[in-house]
Write an enzyme that holds these catalytic residues in place. Structure first.
Site, PDB file in Angstrom:
ATOM      1  N   CYS A 351       0.841  -1.203   0.000  1.00  0.00           N
ATOM      2  CA  CYS A 351       0.000   0.000   0.000  1.00  0.00           C
ATOM      3  C   CYS A 351       0.879   1.258   0.000  1.00  0.00           C
ATOM      4  O   CYS A 351       1.506   1.578  -1.010  1.00  0.00           O
ATOM      5  CB  CYS A 351      -0.975  -0.023   1.174  1.00  0.00           C
ATOM      6  SG  CYS A 351      -2.350   1.131   0.966  1.00  0.00           S
ATOM      7  N   HIS A 459      -3.525  -5.361   1.347  1.00  0.00           N
ATOM      8  CA  HIS A 459      -3.237  -5.647   2.751  1.00  0.00           C
ATOM      9  C   HIS A 459      -3.613  -7.096   3.047  1.00  0.00           C
ATOM     10  O   HIS A 459      -4.614  -7.607   2.548  1.00  0.00           O
ATOM     11  CB  HIS A 459      -4.044  -4.720   3.669  1.00  0.00           C
ATOM     12  CG  HIS A 459      -3.558  -3.315   3.684  1.00  0.00           C
ATOM     13  ND1 HIS A 459      -2.358  -2.942   4.241  1.00  0.00           N
ATOM     14  CD2 HIS A 459      -4.135  -2.168   3.212  1.00  0.00           C
ATOM     15  CE1 HIS A 459      -2.201  -1.640   4.127  1.00  0.00           C
ATOM     16  NE2 HIS A 459      -3.257  -1.143   3.500  1.00  0.00           N
TER      17      HIS A 459
END
Length: 517
Positions: A351, A459
């Site tokens: 991310c 994630h």
């Protein structure tokens, strides 16, 4: 003021301070009550956390309440954590209400917004509690923060609204637990004190019988009983609500950059960014045998790890400035290029970490602009991609495929996305795709077509057992290390373990009577 919600039995776990263990004790109660066949749900009115989760509906909520939902056998629901605050700087946070961001607010702006937030809290409580046999609530920080009491929506105000019985928990491992309990009761007003049913001590090491004189003295002074003493649970591997334990070096299975390398162990370095978020992405790695995961904060601590992880970030622009000022940027670039040239090891960004690996991060709307007001920063330049921070936020649970360049074969991965950034490849190799075939990550391949520098917006990418095991096998083989059997990442046994310890440590019969069960 909203009317009181449905009156169902409600137990609320509050603490004398942050990181007292409220979240795990609440999860333990969720598990215990669910195992008895009761329909129970968790609830935390307001959560300030660095680790968040995305529901099946694409709503963002605190990771702790997602874990508590799992303990109840429920799918996570944003109503379990109606207000989530995600700090972006020392003075401001992104405010998320019922799973959706409503804006970036400084402290005074959020105080003015609290009335709307409270209405959302009350609506979520009413909807969740209806039909439940029991609710388990969690407070935040300490209920005795005098400067915050007027604006409280998560501790005693919520206890009053729910008619909850409060169990006040103190972390005795830190020291000062008895003073914290007595002091908290002294600072609470009479109406707030009335909600406190009793106390529990958490994280005790040693013979609990030695505590009896002190417990009796505090009980006499406060007129409240102790329900028991929960021991320190060694090696517990459950997701943390935020990064407090990580920053303090208390996360189980997490070393520091100063520790010498141990023979036979795969060396994995996690870069400790100032604005680190979702460090839970590494929880499955911490549980693996034959692996040492360590936090790295300075360039001299980096060494020659087989795997480097640049984690998520709440403020990737500020964290890029930190990497550059600390010297870690140069160290990471050199190590990544060594991996590429030597054909072994990997540098991975997740991310915000993916954004840091790229060439540039643009922030035209000033979403992350600090005091300097910068609207663009150069990244590490290790991947040919650029990122623009956009006002809309991507929130979704995702299933995808890690392509053979990562672990030698195409393997399924699952997780969730939480990001404002929109990244555009400028020639980077796609190394991961979502279920519809869209790029989910990009990389840079060596001469043998293996990704040595790569990143993804997913994630939880390491939570997928088959992918994690294949990646670690490849890294161990390249490092000349003997193979080891991989661990299965399953939260269920750990939740049962916590529940069993709490059941053996606290007077559950007294708590049942308290709740009228």
């Amino acid at each position: 003021m909203p009317e009181a919600g449905p009156r169902v039995p409600a137990l609320m776990v509050q603490g004398t301070c942050s990181d007292a263990g409220k979240s795990l004790i609440a999860a333990a109660f969720c598990r215990l009550f669910a195992r008895r066949g009761l329909k129970v749900a968790p609830f935390k009115a307001q959560n300030m956390a660095l680790n968040s989760f995305v529901t099946l509906k694409g709503e963002e909520m605190g990771r702790a309440q997602a874990l508590q939902a799992a303990a109840c056998g429920l799918e996570p629901d944003a109503r379990m954590n109606p207000v989530l605050l995600k700090p972006v700087s020392d003075q401001g946070s992104q405010v998320i209400v019922l799973g959706s961001p409503v804006g970036m607010m400084r402290v005074r702006e959020y105080m003015a917004y609290k009335r709307k937030a409270w209405r959302a809290v009350c609506r979520a409580w009413a909807e969740l509690a209806t039909g439940c046999d029991l609710m388990v609530l969690e407070g935040a920080g300490s209920p005795a923060e005098i400067n915050l009491r007027r604006h409280d929506i998560v501790n005693m105000r919520m206890a009053a609204h729910a008619g909850a019985k409060v169990l006040l928990v103190a972390d005795i491992d830190r020291g000062g637990a008895f003073a914290a309990l007595a002091g908290t009761m002294a600072l609470l007003g009479r109406a707030d004190r009335a909600h406190v049913a009793g106390f529990a001590l958490n994280r005790f090491r040693g013979d609990a019988s030695l505590l009896a004189p002190a417990m009796e003295a505090v009980s006499r002074r406060t007129r409240r009983p102790f329900f028991g003493v929960v021991p320190m649970i060694p090696g517990l591997r459950l997701p943390e609500e935020d990064s407090v334990s990580f920053k303090l070096g208390r996360s189980p299975g997490m070393g520091t950059g100063r520790e010498p390398a141990a023979p036979g162990l795969l060396d994995v370095a996690l870069i400790d960014l100032p604005h680190i978020s979702n460090v839970t992405d590494c929880d499955a790695l911490r549980a693996e045998p034959g692996l040492r995961l360590r936090a790295v904060r300075r360039p001299e601590e980096l060494g020659q790890p087989q795997l480097v992880i640049l984690p998520g970030s709440r403020n990737s622009m500020a964290d890029m400035a930190f990497l550059r000022a600390s010297g870690l940027a140069d160290a990471l670039r050199a190590h990544a290029l060594d991996c590429l040239e030597a054909g072994r090891g990997a540098v991975v960004g997740i991310c915000g970490g993916l954004q840091l690996l790229g060439e540039r991060i643009d922030d035209p709307l000033g979403l992350e602009a600090g005091k300097s007001g910068e609207r663009a920063v150069a990244g590490l330049g290790l991947l040919p991609l650029t990122t623009e921070l956009a006002p809309g936020k991507t929130l979704r649970r995702t299933e995808g495929t890690a392509l053979p360049a990562l672990a030698g074969e195409a393997l399924p991965v699952t997780g969730y996305e939480i990001h404002h950034g929109v990244s555009e490849s400028r020639g980077a190799q796609v190394i991961m795709r979502d279920g519809e075939g869209a790029p989910l990550g990009w990389g840079r391949l060596d001469a043998g077509h293996t990704a040595r520098i790569w990143g993804t917006y997913l994630h939880g990418v390491f939570d997928s057992d088959s992918f994690r095991h294949a990646l670690l096998r490849r890294l161990r083989r390249e490092a000349g290390l003997a193979p080891v059997a991989g661990a299965t990442w399953d939260l269920g046994p750990e939740l049962d373990r916590v529940a069993d310890v709490v059941a053996a440590s606290l007077d559950l019969a007294a708590i049942d009577r308290l709740l009228g069960l």
